[in-house]
Design an enzyme around this catalytic site. Structure first.
Site, PDB file in Angstrom:
ATOM      1  N   GLY A 170       0.829  -1.206   0.000  1.00 52.74           N
ATOM      2  CA  GLY A 170       0.000   0.000   0.000  1.00 52.74           C
ATOM      3  C   GLY A 170       0.861   1.253   0.000  1.00 52.74           C
ATOM      4  N   GLY A 171       0.371   2.269   0.707  1.00 53.09           N
ATOM      5  CA  GLY A 171       1.085   3.548   0.760  1.00 53.09           C
ATOM      6  C   GLY A 171       2.483   3.409   1.315  1.00 53.09           C
ATOM      7  N   GLY A 404      20.156  14.246 -31.189  1.00 48.98           N
ATOM      8  CA  GLY A 404      19.775  14.645 -29.828  1.00 48.98           C
ATOM      9  C   GLY A 404      20.484  13.811 -28.778  1.00 48.98           C
ATOM     10  CB  ALA A 405      21.319  10.228 -28.587  1.00 48.34           C
TER      11      ALA A 405
HETATM   12  C1  HXC Z   1      -2.622  -4.532  11.742  1.00 46.23           C
HETATM   13  C2  HXC Z   1      -1.604  -6.336  10.769  1.00 46.23           C
HETATM   14  C3  HXC Z   1      -1.503  -5.649   9.541  1.00 46.23           C
HETATM   15  C4  HXC Z   1      -2.005  -4.330   9.479  1.00 46.23           C
HETATM   16  C5  HXC Z   1      -0.654  -7.605   9.306  1.00 46.23           C
HETATM   17  N1  HXC Z   1      -1.077  -7.532  10.563  1.00 46.23           N
HETATM   18  N2  HXC Z   1      -0.921  -6.461   8.654  1.00 46.23           N
HETATM   19  N3  HXC Z   1      -2.153  -5.766  11.856  1.00 46.23           N
HETATM   20  N4  HXC Z   1      -2.549  -3.827  10.606  1.00 46.23           N
HETATM   21  N5  HXC Z   1      -1.923  -3.623   8.364  1.00 46.23           N
HETATM   22  C6  HXC Z   1      -0.968  -8.550  11.592  1.00 46.23           C
HETATM   23  C7  HXC Z   1      -1.906  -9.719  11.319  1.00 46.23           C
HETATM   24  O1  HXC Z   1      -3.169  -9.443  11.837  1.00 46.23           O
HETATM   25  C8  HXC Z   1      -1.197 -10.829  12.091  1.00 46.23           C
HETATM   26  O2  HXC Z   1      -1.467 -10.654  13.445  1.00 46.23           O
HETATM   27  C9  HXC Z   1       0.262 -10.505  11.903  1.00 46.23           C
HETATM   28  O3  HXC Z   1       0.319  -9.113  11.545  1.00 46.23           O
HETATM   29  C10 HXC Z   1       0.920 -11.295  10.791  1.00 46.23           C
HETATM   30  O4  HXC Z   1       0.113 -11.181   9.644  1.00 46.23           O
HETATM   31  P1  HXC Z   1      -0.350 -12.444   8.772  1.00 46.23           P
HETATM   32  O5  HXC Z   1      -1.456 -12.002   7.920  1.00 46.23           O
HETATM   33  O6  HXC Z   1      -0.589 -13.608   9.669  1.00 46.23           O
HETATM   34  O7  HXC Z   1       0.969 -12.731   7.974  1.00 46.23           O
HETATM   35  P2  HXC Z   1       1.125 -13.182   6.465  1.00 46.23           P
HETATM   36  O8  HXC Z   1       0.218 -14.334   6.164  1.00 46.23           O
HETATM   37  O9  HXC Z   1       2.576 -13.385   6.253  1.00 46.23           O
HETATM   38  O10 HXC Z   1       0.651 -11.967   5.580  1.00 46.23           O
HETATM   39  C11 HXC Z   1       1.332 -10.749   5.608  1.00 46.23           C
HETATM   40  C12 HXC Z   1       0.559  -9.660   4.833  1.00 46.23           C
HETATM   41  C13 HXC Z   1      -0.909  -9.645   5.359  1.00 46.23           C
HETATM   42  C14 HXC Z   1       0.611  -9.983   3.359  1.00 46.23           C
HETATM   43  C15 HXC Z   1       1.291  -8.340   5.086  1.00 46.23           C
HETATM   44  O11 HXC Z   1      -0.894  -9.565   6.781  1.00 46.23           O
HETATM   45  C16 HXC Z   1      -1.679  -8.487   4.833  1.00 46.23           C
HETATM   46  O12 HXC Z   1      -2.153  -8.528   3.706  1.00 46.23           O
HETATM   47  N6  HXC Z   1      -1.833  -7.460   5.654  1.00 46.23           N
HETATM   48  C17 HXC Z   1      -2.611  -6.311   5.287  1.00 46.23           C
HETATM   49  C18 HXC Z   1      -1.869  -5.501   4.241  1.00 46.23           C
HETATM   50  C19 HXC Z   1      -2.576  -4.215   3.973  1.00 46.23           C
HETATM   51  O13 HXC Z   1      -3.552  -4.208   3.198  1.00 46.23           O
HETATM   52  N7  HXC Z   1      -2.169  -3.169   4.655  1.00 46.23           N
HETATM   53  C20 HXC Z   1      -2.784  -1.919   4.640  1.00 46.23           C
HETATM   54  C21 HXC Z   1      -2.288  -1.258   3.348  1.00 46.23           C
HETATM   55  S1  HXC Z   1      -3.009   0.304   3.165  1.00 46.23           S
HETATM   56  P3  HXC Z   1      -1.722 -11.897  14.416  1.00 46.23           P
HETATM   57  O14 HXC Z   1      -1.876 -11.271  15.739  1.00 46.23           O
HETATM   58  O15 HXC Z   1      -2.928 -12.565  13.876  1.00 46.23           O
HETATM   59  O16 HXC Z   1      -0.496 -12.732  14.283  1.00 46.23           O
HETATM   60  C22 HXC Z   1      -1.856   1.280   3.725  1.00 46.23           C
HETATM   61  C23 HXC Z   1      -2.260   2.696   3.655  1.00 46.23           C
HETATM   62  C24 HXC Z   1      -1.090   3.590   3.845  1.00 46.23           C
HETATM   63  O17 HXC Z   1      -0.813   0.930   4.122  1.00 46.23           O
HETATM   64  C25 HXC Z   1      -1.320   4.769   3.008  1.00 46.23           C
HETATM   65  C26 HXC Z   1      -0.239   5.750   3.198  1.00 46.23           C
HETATM   66  C27 HXC Z   1      -0.340   6.807   2.140  1.00 46.23           C
END
Ligand code: HXC
Length: 517
Positions: A170-171, A404-405
């Site tokens: 994501g971001g 140009g290059a």
């Molecule tokens: C809170 C999170 C988290 C998140 C993972 N965890 N991402 N907790 N916020 N964004 C936690 C899970 O709940 C889990 O906790 C532990 O971290 C490990 O994650 P898993 O899913 O078990 O691991 P894995 O299977 O390896 O998958 C990893 C992953 C997946 C691919 C990163 O967790 C995932 O897709 N996370 C969400 C990604 C996402 O969409 N993020 C937001 C993006 S938007 P427990 O306690 O169960 O072990 C963004 C906006 C920013 O970032 C914008 C800025 C401009």
């Protein structure tokens, strides 16, 4: 229980250092990933790490956060040394809430960035995170914004290096994108804006989760990755060496060391050039015959392979290298190679690294895809970057430098300090074939033997223009040199330009220019 204050400190530290606990650490290792703290051990000089903010806690209250212990708020931050030089670092802890970024996590990173900038030290971020911590909502989002603003403020002041050692989704991916170099681990790094599920729901496209955002895709296709490594050990070892090529900040010079002979002999410079004008050769071999052995660091080597950019040392001095690569697309400049070159020129210019440009290009790549893809906009970046750069700029035309290059590749017209050419150089407004087809079209068509007339005209054009002497006669080339003496010529030029005043030239008072982006 009555503990001594020191025991209490030790107990608390041990809890913080345990991160997400044994099971999650084992899971991290199973995926061939080190923990946040193990990574710092690999990166920094032994015993040099000083942690800042170890006891910081999340202030999140929603979705169970109020009762949750999140050691170090899922990121280890501080300062340490690499080969005795100070650096500021953060290392996200995937074992703790997936390394997700909450309000205090972001504050810790910002604090380190502020210190790095104030003290003129490089900043290294090790990314392994699920992105914005969902439970902390807009506070997490704001955290990213604060980081982006600091990345931008630090740009061109201190080197900023991003390591991608796990998900960076994501971001979150935009902070690395704002830094100078992105280093990725093959297999475990995943750098993307939208994941497979979102892509599927919006576009209906099925995307292979294993392939999306991996090191290979970013090294070859997107150009987001500058360097990739088979594992974390090789990445951190290389990063330690890489930083020896960079100054700590834009007011310092890159460290100079004792010079070494090149890996390839100077005779290679002459023998490597094919007799035929149209035959390709490997420009990397020329580079290896020019720079000190063991100092070559190509950047984005699998992206836009028709251009080479990188670093090396020449007689111990760090130089920025830019070259056409005649092995691919005959060394033409196209959209991607223009981006690649322009960015490298600006990186070198920001950090006092003299530029050596090796030229062999027949021109900008022709074609409707290039035109409609914006070759004018992208090609202009190279012109802008070289014109604006005021580090020492030395160019060598090895063979073709057309149109140009020719201008784009660090010509005298754009402010090269020393422009050299080999006797094999061909410097003209366009290649002989194209030029004769335009200028002598009527004559060729009307001739009894059009092909013979075309060949004759091409030869005449080649004799007149396809050499370095027309350019040298007007001072566009400063010297035509013996190819086997190129290293000595470059060394003398670097010496002569070492005290170049950087506050002269085209720069005038302005907030910044408007580079075509
Ligand atoms: C809170 C999170 C988290 C998140 C993972 N965890 N991402 N907790 N916020 N964004 C936690 C899970 O709940 C889990 O906790 C532990 O971290 C490990 O994650 P898993 O899913 O078990 O691991 P894995 O299977 O390896 O998958 C990893 C992953 C997946 C691919 C990163 O967790 C995932 O897709 N996370 C969400 C990604 C996402 O969409 N993020 C937001 C993006 S938007 P427990 O306690 O169960 O072990 C963004 C906006 C920013 O970032 C914008 C800025 C401009």
């Amino acid at each position: 229980m009555n503990r001594s204050p020191l025991d209490e400190l030790r107990r608390r530290k041990a809890l913080v250092e345990a991160g997400g606990g044994e099971d999650r650490i084992a899971g991290q290792h199973q995926r061939n990933k080190y923990t946040a703290r193990e990574r710092l051990d690999l990166l920094l000089d032994p015993g040099s790490f000083n942690e800042i903010g170890a006891f910081i806690q999340t202030r999140g209250q929603d979705f169970g956060m109020a009762d949750r212990d999140v050691p170090a708020d899922a990121v280890v931050t501080g300062h340490g040394k690499i080969n005795g030089r100070p650096v500021y670092v953060f290392s996200q802890d995937f074992t703790t809430m997936g390394g997700s970024l909450g309000e205090m996590h972001a504050q810790k990173i910002c604090r380190i960035m502020d210190l790095a900038l104030q003290n003129g030290c490089p900043f290294v971020g090790i990314n392994d995170s699920g992105g914005a911590r969902i439970q902390e909502g807009i506070d997490a989002l704001n955290g990213y914004g604060e980081i982006f603003r600091r990345n931008t403020a630090a740009s061109g002041v201190i080197p900023q290096i991003s390591v991608i050692a796990g998900p960076c989704a994501g971001g979150a991916s935009y902070s690395p994108a704002l830094t100078d170099l992105v280093l990725m681990v093959e297999g475990s790094a995943r750098l993307f804006i939208t994941g497979p599920a979102v892509i599927k729901s919006v576009t209906g496209e099925d995307v292979d989760a294993g392939e999306l955002g991996g090191a290979a895709a970013h090294a070859r296709k997107s150009g987001v990755a500058h360097l990739t490594y088979p594992d974390e050990d090789s990445l951190f070892a290389d990063l330690r060496w890489l930083l020896t090529l960079l100054p700590a900040n834009n007011r310092e010079m890159p460290p100079r060391v004792e010079g070494r002979a090149p890996a390839l002999e100077a005779s290679r410079l002459a023998s490597g050039m094919p007799r035929s004008h149209s035959k390709g050769y490997d420009m990397e071999q020329m580079i290896l015959a020019l720079i000190d052995e063991g100092t070559y660091l190509p950047i984005q080597s699998d992206f836009a392979t028709n251009a080479i950019v990188g670093f090396g040392r020449l007689n111990g001095r760090v130089v920025g290298l830019v070259a056409n690569q005649p092995r691919f697309l005959a060394g033409c400049l196209d959209i991607d190679s223009s981006d690649k070159i322009a960015r490298h020129v600006r990186f070198c210019d920001a950090f006092n690294i003299p530029l050596i440009t090796l030229v062999d290009t027949p021109g900008y790549l022709p074609g409707i895809n290039q035109e409609h893809g914006g070759i004018i906009r992208h090609g202009a970046k190279v012109l802008y970057a070289y014109s604006e750069a005021n580090v020492p700029k030395i160019s060598v035309v090895l063979r073709k430098a057309y149109g140009g290059a020719y201008l784009a590749m660090s010509s005298r017209s754009l402010g090269a300090d020393i422009a050299l050419a080999w006797p094999t150089a061909e410097i003209a407004v366009m290649g002989p074939e194209g030029a004769c087809n335009v200028v002598f079209r009527r004559e060729i068509n009307a001739a009894e033997d059009p092909e013979a007339t075309r060949s004759e005209k091409i030869q005449q054009y080649r004799d007149k223009f396809a050499n370095p002497y027309a350019a040298a006669a007007r001072g566009y080339i400063d010297a035509v040199i013996d190819p086997t003496r190129t290293r000595e010529e470059l060394d003398s030029a670097l010496e002569a330009l070492a005290s170049k005043r950087r506050d002269t030239g085209l720069r005038t008072e302005k907030p910044h220019g408007n580079i075509p982006l």
